[in-house]
Design a protein around this motif. Structure first.
Motif, short mmCIF file in Angstrom:
data_model
loop_
_atom_site.label_atom_id
_atom_site.label_comp_id
_atom_site.label_asym_id
_atom_site.label_seq_id
_atom_site.Cartn_x
_atom_site.Cartn_y
_atom_site.Cartn_z
N LEU A 17 20.75 26.57 45.39
CA LEU A 17 21.19 25.61 46.76
C LEU A 17 21.04 24.78 46.84
N ARG A 18 21.11 23.34 47.41
CA ARG A 18 20.93 22.47 47.45
C ARG A 18 20.93 22.09 49.11
N LEU A 19 19.70 21.91 49.40
CA LEU A 19 19.71 21.45 50.90
C LEU A 19 19.60 19.84 50.79
N SER A 20 20.33 19.30 51.35
CA SER A 20 20.51 17.67 51.90
C SER A 20 19.77 17.48 53.19
N CYS A 21 18.48 16.26 53.45
CA CYS A 21 18.58 15.94 55.04
C CYS A 21 18.94 14.82 55.35
N SER A 22 19.90 14.33 56.05
CA SER A 22 20.45 12.65 56.34
C SER A 22 19.56 12.33 57.69
N ALA A 23 19.08 11.53 57.18
CA ALA A 23 17.95 10.69 58.60
C ALA A 23 18.77 9.19 59.05
N SER A 24 18.94 9.70 59.99
CA SER A 24 19.07 7.84 61.23
C SER A 24 17.87 7.25 60.67
N GLY A 25 18.59 5.30 61.35
CA GLY A 25 17.07 4.26 61.17
C GLY A 25 16.85 3.87 60.42
N GLU A 26 16.79 2.80 60.17
CA GLU A 26 16.23 1.46 59.06
C GLU A 26 15.70 1.58 58.35
N THR A 27 13.76 2.91 58.84
CA THR A 27 12.86 2.86 58.36
C THR A 27 13.10 4.11 57.49
N PHE A 28 13.80 4.60 57.37
CA PHE A 28 13.55 5.79 56.28
C PHE A 28 12.53 5.70 54.88
N SER A 29 13.15 4.43 54.38
CA SER A 29 12.36 4.08 53.08
C SER A 29 10.77 4.43 53.60
N SER A 30 10.46 3.89 54.44
CA SER A 30 9.16 3.56 55.14
C SER A 30 8.67 5.48 55.39
N TYR A 31 9.74 6.72 55.09
CA TYR A 31 8.33 7.55 55.91
C TYR A 31 8.32 8.69 54.85
N GLY A 32 6.79 9.58 54.99
CA GLY A 32 6.88 10.58 54.14
C GLY A 32 7.99 11.98 55.04
N MET A 33 8.15 12.62 53.86
CA MET A 33 9.29 13.95 53.80
C MET A 33 9.14 15.28 53.82
N GLY A 34 9.00 15.98 54.89
CA GLY A 34 8.94 17.43 54.18
C GLY A 34 9.74 17.78 54.09
N TRP A 35 9.37 19.47 53.41
CA TRP A 35 10.28 20.09 53.62
C TRP A 35 9.75 21.72 53.88
N PHE A 36 10.00 22.23 54.73
CA PHE A 36 9.26 23.77 55.73
C PHE A 36 10.05 25.13 55.77
N ARG A 37 10.10 25.84 56.02
CA ARG A 37 10.88 26.90 56.57
C ARG A 37 10.50 28.12 56.71
N GLN A 38 10.87 29.07 58.15
CA GLN A 38 10.51 29.77 58.87
C GLN A 38 11.23 31.56 58.96
N ALA A 39 10.83 32.28 58.36
CA ALA A 39 11.60 33.28 58.57
C ALA A 39 10.82 33.47 60.25
N PRO A 40 11.87 34.88 59.73
CA PRO A 40 11.88 35.29 61.36
C PRO A 40 10.74 35.86 61.77
N GLU A 41 9.66 36.11 62.54
CA GLU A 41 8.34 36.45 62.82
C GLU A 41 7.68 36.06 61.56
N LYS A 42 7.57 34.85 61.67
CA LYS A 42 6.34 34.40 60.27
C LYS A 42 6.61 33.05 61.08
N GLU A 43 5.32 32.40 60.66
CA GLU A 43 4.59 30.91 60.72
C GLU A 43 5.57 30.05 59.66
N ARG A 44 6.10 28.54 61.08
CA ARG A 44 7.11 27.84 59.97
C ARG A 44 5.72 27.53 58.37
N GLU A 45 6.35 27.35 57.48
CA GLU A 45 5.08 27.11 55.82
C GLU A 45 6.09 26.05 55.32
N PHE A 46 4.66 25.50 54.83
CA PHE A 46 5.21 24.48 53.83
C PHE A 46 6.10 24.64 52.82
#
Length: 124
Positions: A17-46
């Motif tokens: 699968l390929r996930l996409s994340c579209s961002a609004s705003g003109e400052t996107f290019s200056s932001y660090g971006m991350g992906w995290f996931r959270q399974a049921p009954e588990k903590e969000r993980e990097f």
């Protein structure tokens, strides 16, 4: 900054699968971006992160080699390519953005903005 993920769904083990994340705003290019996931009954993980230029990539050790993060600043979009998916990859996947900073892209607390998440289900 508003973040909207897409691309989740149901896939068989071994699929991609390929996930996409579209961002609004003109400052996107200056932001660090991350992906995290959270399974049921588990903590969000990097999962993965990418710095503002795309020059520095970070991955969870357990996912390295299967997942690839990238970004297209011209399109205000960050991607997560997921290959050889396993049932244990089933989770809600979130993208997140952080204002310019040095380091810390592996940590939930480093991020200023979050998307609503997209669900990924991997069947065995």
């Amino acid at each position: 900054v508003q973040l909207v993920e897409s691309g989740g769904g149901l896939v068989q083990a071994g699929g991609s699968l390929r996930l996409s994340c579209s961002a609004s705003g003109e400052t996107f290019s200056s932001y660090g971006m991350g992906w995290f996931r959270q399974a049921p009954e588990k903590e969000r993980e990097f999962v993965a992160a990418i710095n503002w230029s795309g020059a520095n990539l970070y991955y969870a050790d357990s996912l390295k080699g299967r997942f690839t993060v990238s970004r297209d600043n011209a399109k205000n979009t960050v991607y997560l390519q997921m290959n050889s998916l396993k049932p244990e990859d089933t989770a809600v996947y979130y993208c997140a953005a952080t204002k310019p900073r040095t380091g810390g892209l592996r940590y939930v607390g480093s991020y200023d903005y979050w998307g609503q998440g997209t669900e990924v289900t991997v069947s065995s």
